[in-house]
Write a protein that holds these residues in place. Structure first.
Motif, mmCIF file in Angstrom:
data_model
loop_
_atom_site.group_PDB
_atom_site.id
_atom_site.type_symbol
_atom_site.label_atom_id
_atom_site.label_comp_id
_atom_site.label_asym_id
_atom_site.label_seq_id
_atom_site.Cartn_x
_atom_site.Cartn_y
_atom_site.Cartn_z
ATOM 1 N N ALA A 27 0.933 -1.502 0.010
ATOM 2 C CA ALA A 27 -0.217 -0.324 -0.097
ATOM 3 C C ALA A 27 1.065 1.492 -0.083
ATOM 4 C CB ALA A 27 -1.234 -0.104 1.292
ATOM 5 N N VAL A 28 0.057 2.189 -0.411
ATOM 6 C CA VAL A 28 0.734 3.445 -0.655
ATOM 7 C C VAL A 28 0.392 4.329 0.198
ATOM 8 C CG1 VAL A 28 1.672 6.005 -1.921
ATOM 9 C CG2 VAL A 28 2.016 2.798 -2.408
ATOM 10 N N ILE A 29 1.237 5.523 1.345
ATOM 11 C CA ILE A 29 0.344 6.382 1.963
ATOM 12 C C ILE A 29 1.014 7.520 1.345
ATOM 13 C CG2 ILE A 29 -0.137 7.499 3.985
ATOM 14 C CD1 ILE A 29 0.265 4.887 5.135
ATOM 15 N N VAL A 30 0.465 8.833 0.794
ATOM 16 C CA VAL A 30 0.526 9.965 0.558
ATOM 17 C C VAL A 30 0.446 11.504 1.313
ATOM 18 C CG1 VAL A 30 1.293 11.932 -0.973
ATOM 19 C CG2 VAL A 30 0.485 9.333 -2.151
ATOM 20 N N VAL A 31 1.159 12.100 2.421
ATOM 21 C CA VAL A 31 1.173 12.572 2.807
ATOM 22 C C VAL A 31 1.428 13.938 2.719
ATOM 23 C CG1 VAL A 31 1.777 13.630 5.366
ATOM 24 C CG2 VAL A 31 2.437 11.283 4.862
ATOM 25 N N ASP A 32 -0.266 14.751 2.845
ATOM 26 C CA ASP A 32 -0.664 16.268 1.941
ATOM 27 C C ASP A 32 0.041 17.219 3.175
ATOM 28 O OD1 ASP A 32 -1.312 18.737 0.488
ATOM 29 O OD2 ASP A 32 -3.318 18.446 1.168
ATOM 30 N N ASN A 33 0.653 17.781 3.015
ATOM 31 C CA ASN A 33 1.892 18.663 3.535
ATOM 32 C C ASN A 33 1.535 20.479 3.122
ATOM 33 O OD1 ASN A 33 5.069 19.106 5.061
ATOM 34 N ND2 ASN A 33 3.474 19.609 6.026
ATOM 35 N N ASN A 34 0.393 20.560 3.753
ATOM 36 C CA ASN A 34 -0.105 21.994 3.719
ATOM 37 C C ASN A 34 -0.313 22.539 2.333
ATOM 38 O OD1 ASN A 34 -2.095 23.709 5.579
ATOM 39 N ND2 ASN A 34 -0.109 24.795 6.112
ATOM 40 N N SER A 35 -0.175 21.399 1.645
ATOM 41 C CA SER A 35 0.072 21.761 -0.118
ATOM 42 C C SER A 35 -1.510 23.199 -0.463
ATOM 43 C CB SER A 35 -0.353 20.783 -1.519
ATOM 44 O OG SER A 35 1.090 20.086 -1.105
ATOM 45 N N THR A 36 -0.937 23.929 -1.733
ATOM 46 C CA THR A 36 -2.187 24.690 -1.892
ATOM 47 C C THR A 36 -2.747 24.944 -3.124
ATOM 48 O OG1 THR A 36 0.013 25.930 -2.363
ATOM 49 C CG2 THR A 36 -1.093 26.658 -0.446
ATOM 50 N N ASP A 37 -1.376 23.610 -3.932
ATOM 51 C CA ASP A 37 -1.837 23.160 -5.067
ATOM 52 C C ASP A 37 -3.075 21.466 -5.795
ATOM 53 O OD1 ASP A 37 -0.641 21.456 -4.493
ATOM 54 O OD2 ASP A 37 0.899 21.530 -5.672
ATOM 55 N N ARG A 38 -3.248 21.517 -6.278
ATOM 56 C CA ARG A 38 -3.731 20.104 -6.540
ATOM 57 C C ARG A 38 -3.935 18.715 -6.145
ATOM 58 N NH1 ARG A 38 -4.196 18.084 -11.032
ATOM 59 N NH2 ARG A 38 -6.096 17.327 -10.939
ATOM 60 N N THR A 39 -2.299 18.502 -5.584
ATOM 61 C CA THR A 39 -1.679 17.338 -4.638
ATOM 62 C C THR A 39 -2.989 15.875 -4.031
ATOM 63 O OG1 THR A 39 0.224 18.923 -4.275
ATOM 64 C CG2 THR A 39 0.112 16.757 -2.780
ATOM 65 N N ALA A 40 -3.323 17.350 -2.869
ATOM 66 C CA ALA A 40 -4.571 16.532 -2.200
ATOM 67 C C ALA A 40 -5.332 15.452 -3.445
ATOM 68 C CB ALA A 40 -4.590 16.862 -0.987
ATOM 69 N N GLU A 41 -5.867 16.361 -4.266
ATOM 70 C CA GLU A 41 -7.033 15.864 -5.541
ATOM 71 C C GLU A 41 -6.747 14.795 -6.193
ATOM 72 O OE1 GLU A 41 -9.466 17.681 -9.145
ATOM 73 O OE2 GLU A 41 -8.357 19.074 -7.688
ATOM 74 N N ILE A 42 -4.976 14.693 -6.417
ATOM 75 C CA ILE A 42 -4.511 14.016 -7.302
ATOM 76 C C ILE A 42 -4.887 12.488 -6.360
ATOM 77 C CG2 ILE A 42 -2.589 12.791 -8.008
ATOM 78 C CD1 ILE A 42 -1.933 16.148 -8.845
ATOM 79 N N VAL A 43 -4.330 12.541 -5.476
ATOM 80 C CA VAL A 43 -4.641 11.293 -4.409
ATOM 81 C C VAL A 43 -6.211 10.748 -3.995
ATOM 82 C CG1 VAL A 43 -3.622 10.345 -2.054
ATOM 83 C CG2 VAL A 43 -2.841 11.967 -3.307
ATOM 84 N N GLU A 44 -7.330 11.508 -3.447
ATOM 85 C CA GLU A 44 -8.176 11.595 -3.825
ATOM 86 C C GLU A 44 -8.781 11.167 -4.746
ATOM 87 O OE1 GLU A 44 -9.450 14.628 -0.143
ATOM 88 O OE2 GLU A 44 -9.464 14.946 -1.984
ATOM 89 N N THR A 45 -8.732 10.985 -5.896
ATOM 90 C CA THR A 45 -9.278 10.406 -7.117
ATOM 91 C C THR A 45 -8.150 9.757 -7.516
ATOM 92 O OG1 THR A 45 -8.443 12.751 -8.963
ATOM 93 C CG2 THR A 45 -10.253 12.821 -7.912
#
Length: 267
Positions: A49-67
């Protein structure tokens, strides 16, 4: 905020290996990196498994992982609002539960063939296995300036006082026995660039040896490190680590963070 699970809903077996990717404003490099890592892990004969930690990004980093598309390798998101790569890696390691875990950078600068070597050593009983660009068997493509190389030489000299015998504390490719990783992460207090030094020192303090392996490493454009801006803060961080390890070898399970001297600390 609780982690957001992603991945193949048909995957029921718990992962044997979980890999953490700390990410700060990585919308450009993260998709390619995730594709490489997931393709590599999908070929392994056990669940991962992979875990991506979004470190308070202001771009689409979290959205990329969520989708991220469902697949044989689950990818999930953990959020970390404390700035700094060390804080993000800590949050990711503490979110793991697998027998073995590790972390690598979003740019996948370290060739992923090294995963096989690292995991094999963990299975054989090693508890800490790290990629080392200083290993004589490594192939390193380096486009750094002479000033940055000089700064790296000075950093290695200082880090060697805290983690003797380790030639490269900063390669973003480190794997651990899962229990050890979570124990070391729980007392990690360095949020910025020098967090690797404290993390490895905590493992050594626990009685574990650090096994370095050769890697194929290529410099990927996009580094946020600046010798002019970050050198003083890094030296101060290393000094704090030295004092902390000697004054309080085992801090509280959830220590307060030091003020971030290098608020990003990403490659």
């Amino acid at each position: 905020m609780p982690p957001s699970p992603r991945g193949d809903e048909g995957t029921s077996r718990p992962p044997l290996l979980e890999i953490v990717i700390p990410a700060y404003n990585e919308e450009r490099r993260l998709p390619g990196g995730l594709l490489q890592l997931c393709a590599k892990l999908a070929r392994m004969p056990f669940p991962t498994a992979v875990i991506v930690v979004d470190n308070n990004s202001t771009d689409r980093t979290a959205e990329i992982v969520e989708t991220w598309p469902h697949g044989p390798v689950p990818v999930r998101l953990v959020r970390c609002d404390i700035p700094g790569k060390g804080a993000a890696v800590r949050a990711g390691l503490l979110a793991t539960s697998a027998p073995f875990t590790g972390f690598c950078d979003a740019d996948m600068a370290t060739d992923l063939d090294a995963v096989d070597v690292a995991f094999g050593l963990l299975l054989s009983g090693e508890r800490v296995v790290i990629g080392s660009r200083g290993h004589r068997g490594s192939l390193v493509e380096n486009r750094h300036s002479k000033i940055r190389e000089l700064g790296a030489f000075g950093f290695r000299a200082l880090a060697g006082v805290l983690v003797p015998g380790v030639s490269d504390t900063q390669c973003g490719f480190k794997f651990f026995d899962g229990v050890l990783a979570r124990e070391a992460a729980s007392v990690l207090r360095t949020p910025g660039f020098a967090f690797d030094v404290e993390l490895l020192a905590r493992c050594v303090e626990d009685g574990s040896e650090v096994q370095e392996i050769p890697v194929r490493w290529h410099d990927v454009p996009g580094s946020r490190f600046s010798p002019a801006r970050h050198t003083f803060g890094i030296v101060l961080e290393l000094g704090r680590i030295w004092l902390r390890l000697r004054a309080q070898p085992r801090a509280a399970a959830h220590p307060a963070w030091e003020p971030p001297l290098d608020p990003v600390g990403y490659p």
